[in-house]
Scaffold this motif. Structure first.
Motif, PDB file in Angstrom:
ATOM      1  N   ALA A   1     148.861 -57.371  41.712  1.00 46.26           N
ATOM      2  CA  ALA A   1     147.792 -57.417  42.720  1.00 46.26           C
ATOM      3  C   ALA A   1     148.090 -58.431  43.817  1.00 46.26           C
ATOM      4  CB  ALA A   1     146.465 -57.727  42.045  1.00 46.26           C
ATOM      5  N   ASP A   2     148.589 -59.617  43.439  1.00 46.56           N
ATOM      6  CA  ASP A   2     148.887 -60.642  44.445  1.00 46.56           C
ATOM      7  C   ASP A   2     149.964 -60.169  45.412  1.00 46.56           C
ATOM      8  OD1 ASP A   2     147.066 -62.619  43.850  1.00 46.56           O
ATOM      9  OD2 ASP A   2     148.379 -63.636  42.421  1.00 46.56           O
ATOM     10  N   THR A   3     151.001 -59.538  44.878  1.00 42.35           N
ATOM     11  CA  THR A   3     152.091 -59.076  45.739  1.00 42.35           C
ATOM     12  C   THR A   3     151.604 -58.035  46.732  1.00 42.35           C
ATOM     13  OG1 THR A   3     153.717 -59.489  43.981  1.00 42.35           O
ATOM     14  CG2 THR A   3     154.387 -58.031  45.781  1.00 42.35           C
ATOM     15  N   GLN A   4     150.781 -57.112  46.262  1.00 40.35           N
ATOM     16  CA  GLN A   4     150.223 -56.112  47.171  1.00 40.35           C
ATOM     17  C   GLN A   4     149.359 -56.767  48.240  1.00 40.35           C
ATOM     18  OE1 GLN A   4     148.668 -52.422  45.405  1.00 40.35           O
ATOM     19  NE2 GLN A   4     149.457 -53.104  43.426  1.00 40.35           N
ATOM     20  N   LEU A   5     148.571 -57.749  47.816  1.00 42.33           N
ATOM     21  CA  LEU A   5     147.687 -58.442  48.762  1.00 42.33           C
ATOM     22  C   LEU A   5     148.504 -59.197  49.801  1.00 42.33           C
ATOM     23  CD1 LEU A   5     144.750 -59.037  49.452  1.00 42.33           C
ATOM     24  CD2 LEU A   5     144.792 -60.925  47.818  1.00 42.33           C
ATOM     25  N   ILE A   6     149.574 -59.815  49.376  1.00 44.05           N
ATOM     26  CA  ILE A   6     150.424 -60.569  50.301  1.00 44.05           C
ATOM     27  C   ILE A   6     151.099 -59.634  51.297  1.00 44.05           C
ATOM     28  CG2 ILE A   6     152.535 -61.955  50.452  1.00 44.05           C
ATOM     29  CD1 ILE A   6     151.638 -63.168  47.723  1.00 44.05           C
ATOM     30  N   GLU A   7     151.550 -58.473  50.825  1.00 44.95           N
ATOM     31  CA  GLU A   7     152.165 -57.505  51.740  1.00 44.95           C
ATOM     32  C   GLU A   7     151.163 -57.059  52.801  1.00 44.95           C
ATOM     33  OE1 GLU A   7     154.063 -54.208  49.926  1.00 44.95           O
ATOM     34  OE2 GLU A   7     155.825 -55.384  49.359  1.00 44.95           O
ATOM     35  N   ARG A   8     149.904 -56.884  52.391  1.00 44.03           N
ATOM     36  CA  ARG A   8     148.867 -56.505  53.359  1.00 44.03           C
ATOM     37  C   ARG A   8     148.654 -57.626  54.381  1.00 44.03           C
ATOM     38  NH1 ARG A   8     143.925 -55.709  49.871  1.00 44.03           N
ATOM     39  NH2 ARG A   8     142.916 -55.489  51.905  1.00 44.03           N
ATOM     40  N   CYS A   9     148.663 -58.865  53.900  1.00 46.49           N
ATOM     41  CA  CYS A   9     148.497 -60.005  54.813  1.00 46.49           C
ATOM     42  C   CYS A   9     149.627 -60.045  55.833  1.00 46.49           C
ATOM     43  CB  CYS A   9     148.473 -61.315  54.024  1.00 46.49           C
ATOM     44  SG  CYS A   9     147.003 -61.589  53.018  1.00 46.49           S
ATOM     45  N   LEU A  10     150.852 -59.935  55.345  1.00 46.27           N
ATOM     46  CA  LEU A  10     152.007 -60.007  56.220  1.00 46.27           C
ATOM     47  C   LEU A  10     152.109 -58.789  57.124  1.00 46.27           C
ATOM     48  CD1 LEU A  10     154.610 -61.469  53.707  1.00 46.27           C
ATOM     49  CD2 LEU A  10     153.434 -62.668  55.559  1.00 46.27           C
ATOM     50  N   GLY A  11     151.408 -57.715  56.750  1.00 49.70           N
ATOM     51  CA  GLY A  11     151.362 -56.527  57.591  1.00 49.70           C
ATOM     52  C   GLY A  11     150.316 -56.635  58.675  1.00 49.70           C
ATOM     53  N   GLY A  12     149.612 -57.787  58.727  1.00 48.00           N
ATOM     54  CA  GLY A  12     148.635 -58.018  59.783  1.00 48.00           C
ATOM     55  C   GLY A  12     147.246 -57.517  59.475  1.00 48.00           C
TER      56      GLY A  12
ATOM     57  N   PHE B   1     157.138 -67.032  50.932  1.00 46.52           N
ATOM     58  CA  PHE B   1     156.955 -66.661  49.528  1.00 46.52           C
ATOM     59  C   PHE B   1     157.855 -65.476  49.177  1.00 46.52           C
ATOM     60  CE2 PHE B   1     154.796 -63.768  46.503  1.00 46.52           C
ATOM     61  CZ  PHE B   1     154.917 -64.551  45.368  1.00 46.52           C
ATOM     62  N   ARG B   2     158.539 -65.592  48.036  1.00 48.06           N
ATOM     63  CA  ARG B   2     159.390 -64.518  47.546  1.00 48.06           C
ATOM     64  C   ARG B   2     158.954 -64.170  46.130  1.00 48.06           C
ATOM     65  NH1 ARG B   2     160.026 -64.582  52.049  1.00 48.06           N
ATOM     66  NH2 ARG B   2     161.929 -64.760  53.322  1.00 48.06           N
ATOM     67  N   SER B   3     158.428 -62.970  45.945  1.00 50.43           N
ATOM     68  CA  SER B   3     157.877 -62.582  44.649  1.00 50.43           C
ATOM     69  C   SER B   3     158.919 -62.612  43.536  1.00 50.43           C
ATOM     70  CB  SER B   3     157.267 -61.176  44.738  1.00 50.43           C
ATOM     71  OG  SER B   3     158.235 -60.224  45.139  1.00 50.43           O
ATOM     72  N   GLY B   4     160.177 -62.417  43.894  1.00 49.39           N
ATOM     73  CA  GLY B   4     161.220 -62.419  42.879  1.00 49.39           C
ATOM     74  C   GLY B   4     161.556 -63.806  42.358  1.00 49.39           C
ATOM     75  N   GLU B   5     161.038 -64.846  42.998  1.00 47.39           N
ATOM     76  CA  GLU B   5     161.348 -66.217  42.612  1.00 47.39           C
ATOM     77  C   GLU B   5     160.235 -66.870  41.809  1.00 47.39           C
ATOM     78  OE1 GLU B   5     162.290 -68.240  46.203  1.00 47.39           O
ATOM     79  OE2 GLU B   5     164.000 -66.957  46.686  1.00 47.39           O
ATOM     80  N   GLY B   6     159.211 -66.118  41.464  1.00 50.38           N
ATOM     81  CA  GLY B   6     158.103 -66.679  40.692  1.00 50.38           C
ATOM     82  C   GLY B   6     156.775 -66.101  41.141  1.00 50.38           C
ATOM     83  N   SER B   7     155.730 -66.440  40.408  1.00 50.73           N
ATOM     84  CA  SER B   7     154.411 -65.903  40.719  1.00 50.73           C
ATOM     85  C   SER B   7     153.792 -66.588  41.927  1.00 50.73           C
ATOM     86  CB  SER B   7     153.476 -66.070  39.511  1.00 50.73           C
ATOM     87  OG  SER B   7     153.131 -67.435  39.335  1.00 50.73           O
ATOM     88  N   PHE B   8     152.857 -65.902  42.563  1.00 48.10           N
ATOM     89  CA  PHE B   8     152.160 -66.491  43.706  1.00 48.10           C
ATOM     90  C   PHE B   8     151.326 -67.687  43.261  1.00 48.10           C
ATOM     91  CE2 PHE B   8     148.393 -66.701  46.518  1.00 48.10           C
ATOM     92  CZ  PHE B   8     149.046 -67.002  47.698  1.00 48.10           C
ATOM     93  N   THR B   9     150.782 -67.624  42.043  1.00 43.47           N
ATOM     94  CA  THR B   9     149.981 -68.742  41.535  1.00 43.47           C
ATOM     95  C   THR B   9     150.801 -70.020  41.486  1.00 43.47           C
ATOM     96  OG1 THR B   9     148.544 -67.306  40.205  1.00 43.47           O
ATOM     97  CG2 THR B   9     148.666 -69.625  39.568  1.00 43.47           C
ATOM     98  N   VAL B  10     152.038 -69.916  41.014  1.00 43.13           N
ATOM     99  CA  VAL B  10     152.917 -71.087  40.965  1.00 43.13           C
ATOM    100  C   VAL B  10     153.243 -71.563  42.373  1.00 43.13           C
ATOM    101  CG1 VAL B  10     155.250 -71.879  40.365  1.00 43.13           C
ATOM    102  CG2 VAL B  10     153.917 -70.552  38.721  1.00 43.13           C
ATOM    103  N   TRP B  11     153.555 -70.635  43.266  1.00 45.93           N
ATOM    104  CA  TRP B  11     153.858 -70.989  44.665  1.00 45.93           C
ATOM    105  C   TRP B  11     152.670 -71.702  45.303  1.00 45.93           C
ATOM    106  CZ3 TRP B  11     151.910 -69.637  49.503  1.00 45.93           C
ATOM    107  CH2 TRP B  11     152.733 -69.873  50.617  1.00 45.93           C
TER     108      TRP B  11
END
Length: 212
Positions: free
Chosen positions: A30-41, A89-99
């Motif tokens: 869910a976080d990754t999808q949300l972040i992609e939406r954010c970065l998509g404007g 933020f890079r999802s492959g390097e860890g969770s968004f919560t940790v970031w």
């Protein structure tokens, strides 16, 4: 929060390569999808991101500084920093919560240094005496006390700890992060996390016993 009102002012953030809609998105967390939406404007996505994570960020800030007003200001500052640096933020390097926890921690330490200009320049850890009292690894500081009065005592006790011990106790016993996640947030080995946690719990237990 006030941070939400600033979302509409942020229009310079670009999109990630390959962030166009694709069927594989259903497998992303869910976080990754949300972040992609954010970065998509997508403006609504920024508001959703704040809503989802505000409670955790505020809790970390409040436990660290012990002031509601100060914690609210710091929470807003953290999310403004998130808006500016989310592209890193890079999802492959860890969770968004940790970031997010790492970003929050760095800002809180900066804040501590700004407000404690007379603090010794040497590492606080090097100045701390070795604590002889040992506590069980299974001991949970949030289980020591209960109720509103006890919660206030816990908060007051946390303020007596050094920043290094305080943040470790908060992340483990209050935010319930795993040791490996805390190690990522603090950028220290897991052994150091466990050592700080033992010392922080022991010191906090002593403080609470004196207050009780």
């Amino acid at each position: 929060m006030a941070a939400i009102a600033t979302v509409g002012q942020i229009s310079t953030i670009g999109t990630l390569p390959g962030s166009k809609p694709n069927p594989w998105n259903i497998f992303l967390d869910a976080d990754t999808q949300l972040i992609e939406r954010c970065l998509g404007g997508e403006e609504a996505a920024w508001e959703d991101l704040v809503k989802v994570h505000t409670r955790r960020v505020y809790a970390i800030c409040y436990r660290f500084v012990g002031s509601d007003h100060e914690a609210q200001d710091l929470t807003q500052e953290i999310f403004l920093r998130v808006f500016r640096s989310l592209k890193s933020f890079r999802s492959g390097e860890g969770s968004f919560t940790v970031w997010l926890s790492r970003l929050s921690r760095n800002l809180l330490i900066d804040h501590y240094r700004r407000t404690k200009l007379d603090r010794a320049t040497d590492s606080i850890e090097e100045q701390l005496p070795m604590l002889e009292e040992k506590t069980s690894m299974s001991a949970r500081t949030d289980g020591l006390v209960a109720g509103r009065e006890a919660s206030e005592m816990l908060q007051a006790g946390l303020q007596k700890l050094s920043p290094e011990l305080r943040e470790t106790v908060i992340l483990r016993d209050l935010e319930e992060l795993e040791y490996r996640e805390i190690a990522q947030v603090l950028n220290v080995p897991e052994g150091t996390v466990k050592s700080r946690l033992n010392r922080g719990r022991a010191e906090l237990a002593r403080v609470l016993r004196r207050r009780m």
